[in-house]
Design a protein around this motif. Sequence first.
Motif, PDB file in Angstrom:
ATOM      1  N   LEU A  35     109.620  39.346  15.691  1.00 36.12           N
ATOM      2  CA  LEU A  35     110.740  38.798  16.446  1.00 36.12           C
ATOM      3  C   LEU A  35     111.954  38.516  15.573  1.00 36.12           C
ATOM      4  CD1 LEU A  35     108.853  36.238  18.719  1.00 36.12           C
ATOM      5  CD2 LEU A  35     109.686  38.527  19.359  1.00 36.12           C
ATOM      6  N   ASP A  36     111.751  38.262  14.300  1.00 38.88           N
ATOM      7  CA  ASP A  36     112.835  37.913  13.385  1.00 38.88           C
ATOM      8  C   ASP A  36     113.511  39.128  12.753  1.00 38.88           C
ATOM      9  OD1 ASP A  36     112.285  35.212  13.828  1.00 38.88           O
ATOM     10  OD2 ASP A  36     110.850  35.139  12.176  1.00 38.88           O
ATOM     11  N   ASP A  37     112.897  40.280  12.878  1.00 39.35           N
ATOM     12  CA  ASP A  37     113.450  41.469  12.236  1.00 39.35           C
ATOM     13  C   ASP A  37     114.727  41.903  12.949  1.00 39.35           C
ATOM     14  OD1 ASP A  37     112.832  43.740  10.209  1.00 39.35           O
ATOM     15  OD2 ASP A  37     113.450  44.733  12.082  1.00 39.35           O
ATOM     16  N   LYS A  38     115.717  42.299  12.182  1.00 35.80           N
ATOM     17  CA  LYS A  38     117.033  42.671  12.720  1.00 35.80           C
ATOM     18  C   LYS A  38     117.225  44.182  12.853  1.00 35.80           C
ATOM     19  CE  LYS A  38     118.233  38.394  12.891  1.00 35.80           C
ATOM     20  NZ  LYS A  38     117.821  37.741  14.100  1.00 35.80           N
ATOM     21  N   SER A  39     116.184  44.957  12.649  1.00 30.21           N
ATOM     22  CA  SER A  39     116.326  46.422  12.687  1.00 30.21           C
ATOM     23  C   SER A  39     116.755  46.928  14.059  1.00 30.21           C
ATOM     24  CB  SER A  39     115.011  47.096  12.287  1.00 30.21           C
ATOM     25  OG  SER A  39     114.694  46.754  10.967  1.00 30.21           O
ATOM     26  N   TYR A  40     116.267  46.327  15.111  1.00 32.51           N
ATOM     27  CA  TYR A  40     116.650  46.769  16.452  1.00 32.51           C
ATOM     28  C   TYR A  40     118.141  46.538  16.681  1.00 32.51           C
ATOM     29  CZ  TYR A  40     117.030  47.182  21.478  1.00 32.51           C
ATOM     30  OH  TYR A  40     117.423  47.552  22.736  1.00 32.51           O
ATOM     31  N   ASP A  41     118.637  45.361  16.308  1.00 32.92           N
ATOM     32  CA  ASP A  41     120.068  45.071  16.450  1.00 32.92           C
ATOM     33  C   ASP A  41     120.893  46.055  15.633  1.00 32.92           C
ATOM     34  OD1 ASP A  41     119.437  42.894  18.079  1.00 32.92           O
ATOM     35  OD2 ASP A  41     119.440  41.491  16.384  1.00 32.92           O
ATOM     36  N   LEU A  74     105.737  51.475  21.364  1.00 32.45           N
ATOM     37  CA  LEU A  74     107.024  51.419  20.670  1.00 32.45           C
ATOM     38  C   LEU A  74     107.017  52.343  19.460  1.00 32.45           C
ATOM     39  CD1 LEU A  74     109.874  50.297  20.403  1.00 32.45           C
ATOM     40  CD2 LEU A  74     108.895  48.246  19.329  1.00 32.45           C
ATOM     41  N   LEU A  75     105.887  52.502  18.832  1.00 37.77           N
ATOM     42  CA  LEU A  75     105.770  53.450  17.719  1.00 37.77           C
ATOM     43  C   LEU A  75     106.127  54.858  18.179  1.00 37.77           C
ATOM     44  CD1 LEU A  75     104.912  54.510  14.921  1.00 37.77           C
ATOM     45  CD2 LEU A  75     102.542  54.438  15.742  1.00 37.77           C
ATOM     46  N   ALA A  76     105.589  55.280  19.294  1.00 33.58           N
ATOM     47  CA  ALA A  76     105.831  56.641  19.777  1.00 33.58           C
ATOM     48  C   ALA A  76     107.307  56.874  20.078  1.00 33.58           C
ATOM     49  CB  ALA A  76     104.986  56.921  21.011  1.00 33.58           C
ATOM     50  N   SER A  77     107.937  55.939  20.777  1.00 34.60           N
ATOM     51  CA  SER A  77     109.345  56.141  21.128  1.00 34.60           C
ATOM     52  C   SER A  77     110.253  56.033  19.907  1.00 34.60           C
ATOM     53  CB  SER A  77     109.782  55.168  22.222  1.00 34.60           C
ATOM     54  OG  SER A  77     109.625  53.827  21.842  1.00 34.60           O
ATOM     55  N   SER A  78     109.972  55.107  19.009  1.00 30.84           N
ATOM     56  CA  SER A  78     110.810  54.977  17.813  1.00 30.84           C
ATOM     57  C   SER A  78     110.611  56.156  16.859  1.00 30.84           C
ATOM     58  CB  SER A  78     110.570  53.645  17.102  1.00 30.84           C
ATOM     59  OG  SER A  78     109.237  53.512  16.671  1.00 30.84           O
ATOM     60  N   GLU A  92     119.768  64.390  22.113  1.00 31.01           N
ATOM     61  CA  GLU A  92     118.507  63.742  22.488  1.00 31.01           C
ATOM     62  C   GLU A  92     118.504  62.253  22.163  1.00 31.01           C
ATOM     63  OE1 GLU A  92     118.011  66.326  19.806  1.00 31.01           O
ATOM     64  OE2 GLU A  92     118.400  67.741  21.414  1.00 31.01           O
ATOM     65  N   ALA A  93     119.364  61.823  21.237  1.00 30.01           N
ATOM     66  CA  ALA A  93     119.328  60.434  20.773  1.00 30.01           C
ATOM     67  C   ALA A  93     119.564  59.436  21.902  1.00 30.01           C
ATOM     68  CB  ALA A  93     120.330  60.215  19.647  1.00 30.01           C
ATOM     69  N   GLY A  94     120.459  59.731  22.818  1.00 34.32           N
ATOM     70  CA  GLY A  94     120.771  58.794  23.905  1.00 34.32           C
ATOM     71  C   GLY A  94     119.573  58.462  24.768  1.00 34.32           C
ATOM     72  N   PRO A  95     118.941  59.483  25.376  1.00 37.14           N
ATOM     73  CA  PRO A  95     117.765  59.194  26.209  1.00 37.14           C
ATOM     74  C   PRO A  95     116.609  58.588  25.412  1.00 37.14           C
ATOM     75  CG  PRO A  95     118.575  61.421  26.628  1.00 37.14           C
ATOM     76  CD  PRO A  95     119.352  60.870  25.479  1.00 37.14           C
ATOM     77  N   LEU A  96     116.432  59.016  24.176  1.00 34.70           N
ATOM     78  CA  LEU A  96     115.359  58.457  23.353  1.00 34.70           C
ATOM     79  C   LEU A  96     115.633  56.988  23.028  1.00 34.70           C
ATOM     80  CD1 LEU A  96     114.640  61.460  20.975  1.00 34.70           C
ATOM     81  CD2 LEU A  96     113.194  60.620  22.840  1.00 34.70           C
ATOM     82  N   LYS A 101     114.697  51.132  23.846  1.00 32.41           N
ATOM     83  CA  LYS A 101     115.156  49.857  24.405  1.00 32.41           C
ATOM     84  C   LYS A 101     114.129  49.287  25.376  1.00 32.41           C
ATOM     85  CE  LYS A 101     120.153  50.531  24.204  1.00 32.41           C
ATOM     86  NZ  LYS A 101     121.392  50.689  24.997  1.00 32.41           N
ATOM     87  N   GLU A 102     113.607  50.128  26.255  1.00 30.66           N
ATOM     88  CA  GLU A 102     112.606  49.675  27.229  1.00 30.66           C
ATOM     89  C   GLU A 102     111.332  49.198  26.533  1.00 30.66           C
ATOM     90  OE1 GLU A 102     111.831  52.776  30.055  1.00 30.66           O
ATOM     91  OE2 GLU A 102     113.967  53.019  30.497  1.00 30.66           O
TER      92      GLU A 102
END
Length: 120
Positions: A35-41, A74-78, A92-96, A101-102
Amino acid sequence: MTLQELYTEIGGDYNEVRGRLPSDKFIQKFVLKFLDDKSYDLLISSLEQGNSEEAFRAAHTIKGMCQNLGFNTLLASSAELTEALRSGLTPEAGPLCERVKEDYGRTVTAIRSFQEGMST
């Protein structure tokens, strides 16, 4: 919610992680640190700015954390997003990214629910 229920909810592999990490307490510690990781942001802001190198790095970091924690959905999508970004911003980056995000949202929501259950 138990740790095992959390893994079921997010499409994770609790048994695989339990086989690698020494205890539920140890797994719990790193699940909560997610939860503290900032990689998603960083991923989202980098994509908004068109910075493919930073976006790639952030997606790769998310992928690695998910691999270590057994967050398979999340591993598969990332992982797919990481590969799409490897050669820069591609169509492809947009839909991926939407899929990431989901999956990320579902994962974080479940972890927060698990965390709230710990304090009751």
